[in-house]
Design a protein around this motif. Structure first.
Motif, PDB file in Angstrom:
ATOM      1  N   GLU A   3       8.718  25.522   7.938  1.00  0.00           N
ATOM      2  CA  GLU A   3       8.983  24.599   9.053  1.00  0.00           C
ATOM      3  C   GLU A   3      10.326  23.902   8.895  1.00  0.00           C
ATOM      4  O   GLU A   3      11.039  23.687   9.881  1.00  0.00           O
ATOM      5  CB  GLU A   3       7.865  23.559   9.137  1.00  0.00           C
ATOM      6  CG  GLU A   3       6.559  24.102   9.678  1.00  0.00           C
ATOM      7  CD  GLU A   3       5.455  23.068   9.737  1.00  0.00           C
ATOM      8  OE1 GLU A   3       4.420  23.351  10.344  1.00  0.00           O
ATOM      9  OE2 GLU A   3       5.634  21.966   9.155  1.00  0.00           O
ATOM     10  N   GLY A  51      13.654  26.323   9.784  1.00  0.00           N
ATOM     11  CA  GLY A  51      13.901  26.986  11.057  1.00  0.00           C
ATOM     12  C   GLY A  51      12.782  27.817  11.644  1.00  0.00           C
ATOM     13  O   GLY A  51      12.956  28.413  12.708  1.00  0.00           O
ATOM     14  N   VAL A  52      11.637  27.871  10.970  1.00  0.00           N
ATOM     15  CA  VAL A  52      10.514  28.623  11.535  1.00  0.00           C
ATOM     16  C   VAL A  52       9.667  27.642  12.342  1.00  0.00           C
ATOM     17  O   VAL A  52       9.297  26.578  11.842  1.00  0.00           O
ATOM     18  CB  VAL A  52       9.663  29.286  10.435  1.00  0.00           C
ATOM     19  CG1 VAL A  52       8.457  30.005  11.037  1.00  0.00           C
ATOM     20  CG2 VAL A  52      10.520  30.258   9.622  1.00  0.00           C
ATOM     21  N   GLY A  53       9.371  27.984  13.573  1.00  0.00           N
ATOM     22  CA  GLY A  53       8.628  27.081  14.449  1.00  0.00           C
ATOM     23  C   GLY A  53       7.271  26.694  13.879  1.00  0.00           C
ATOM     24  O   GLY A  53       6.637  27.478  13.163  1.00  0.00           O
ATOM     25  N   ALA A  54       6.831  25.486  14.201  1.00  0.00           N
ATOM     26  CA  ALA A  54       5.575  24.960  13.658  1.00  0.00           C
ATOM     27  C   ALA A  54       4.398  25.869  13.974  1.00  0.00           C
ATOM     28  O   ALA A  54       3.486  26.021  13.167  1.00  0.00           O
ATOM     29  CB  ALA A  54       5.320  23.552  14.192  1.00  0.00           C
ATOM     30  N   ARG A  78       4.408  29.062  14.117  1.00  0.00           N
ATOM     31  CA  ARG A  78       4.480  30.308  13.345  1.00  0.00           C
ATOM     32  C   ARG A  78       4.419  30.070  11.848  1.00  0.00           C
ATOM     33  O   ARG A  78       4.027  30.973  11.101  1.00  0.00           O
ATOM     34  CB  ARG A  78       5.794  31.039  13.647  1.00  0.00           C
ATOM     35  CG  ARG A  78       5.888  31.655  15.019  1.00  0.00           C
ATOM     36  CD  ARG A  78       7.158  32.498  15.127  1.00  0.00           C
ATOM     37  NE  ARG A  78       7.080  33.695  14.295  1.00  0.00           N
ATOM     38  CZ  ARG A  78       8.060  34.152  13.514  1.00  0.00           C
ATOM     39  NH1 ARG A  78       9.201  33.507  13.433  1.00  0.00           N
ATOM     40  NH2 ARG A  78       7.904  35.262  12.806  1.00  0.00           N
TER      41      ARG A  78
END
Length: 198
Positions: free
Chosen positions: A140, A143-146, A148
């Protein structure tokens, strides 16, 4: 007093190592005492609850050791794909160095202990949840969306544990490296700072 603490530490570390090599059912208290060099009476002095209490302590110790390994890879890599690949590669090399003898002590306890002990189930679940949370928070924050991040962390953890089992059965670290390749394809190839500059 320091001697008592040292003896207790040796017993816990030895138990964790034996769980890695031979699982919960294959790890006996006599062997723990022999390999740790602890006096015979010390086990029940430090662990009056016997094997269950000792195993719970070994699970807690293993949880913290693995958290340290994970943080080492995560701290060294701002790009998620690189971080998870590094974790998988570290596990691959550890597996090779152990001549494919060392598995995951938490998995051993979860598989063998859960049917007979709620306390062992809780200890195993707590360790796995700590690893999953660390990976989720890293993803998170990089850069990885919450939506995913947690499924990817869960999937990576499941893949890693499965690859460790398959690697031991095949006497090959290739399954670990296959996990790294698959998650490279699923994750951003750059960190959030690079993406923001574009």
């Amino acid at each position: 007093m320091a001697q008592r603490g040292e003896t207790r530490r040796r017993i816990v570390e030895t138990t964790a190592a034996l769980l890695q090599r031979q699982g919960l059912n294959g790890t006996g208290l006599v062997q723990v005492l022999e390999e740790s060099g602890a006096p015979r009476g010390s086990l029940y002095f430090h662990f009056p609850g016997g094997k269950e209490e000792l195993t719970i302590e070994a699970v807690g110790y293993s949880r913290e050791v693995v958290l340290g390994w994970l943080r080492k890879s995560l701290d060294a890599h701002p790009v998620p794909a690189d971080a998870l690949a590094d974790i998988a590669e570290r596990y691959a090399r550890r597996l090779e160095r152990s001549d494919f003898r060392e598995g995951c002590p938490i998995a051993a306890v979860a598989l063998e202990g859960t049917p007979v002990s709620e306390r062992l189930r809780q200890a195993s679940e707590s360790a796995l949840a700590a690893w999953e949370t660390l990976l989720t928070e890293y993803l998170e924050s990089h850069g990885v969306g919450a939506g995913r991040a947690r499924p990817l962390a869960t999937g990576f953890l499941c893949s890693l544990e499965g690859a460790l089992m398959l690697g031991r059965a095949r006497r090959s670290a290739d399954p670990m490296r296959a996990v790294a390749a698959q998650f490279r394809a699923l994750l951003p190839a750059e960190g959030p700072e690079s993406a923001a500059r574009r």
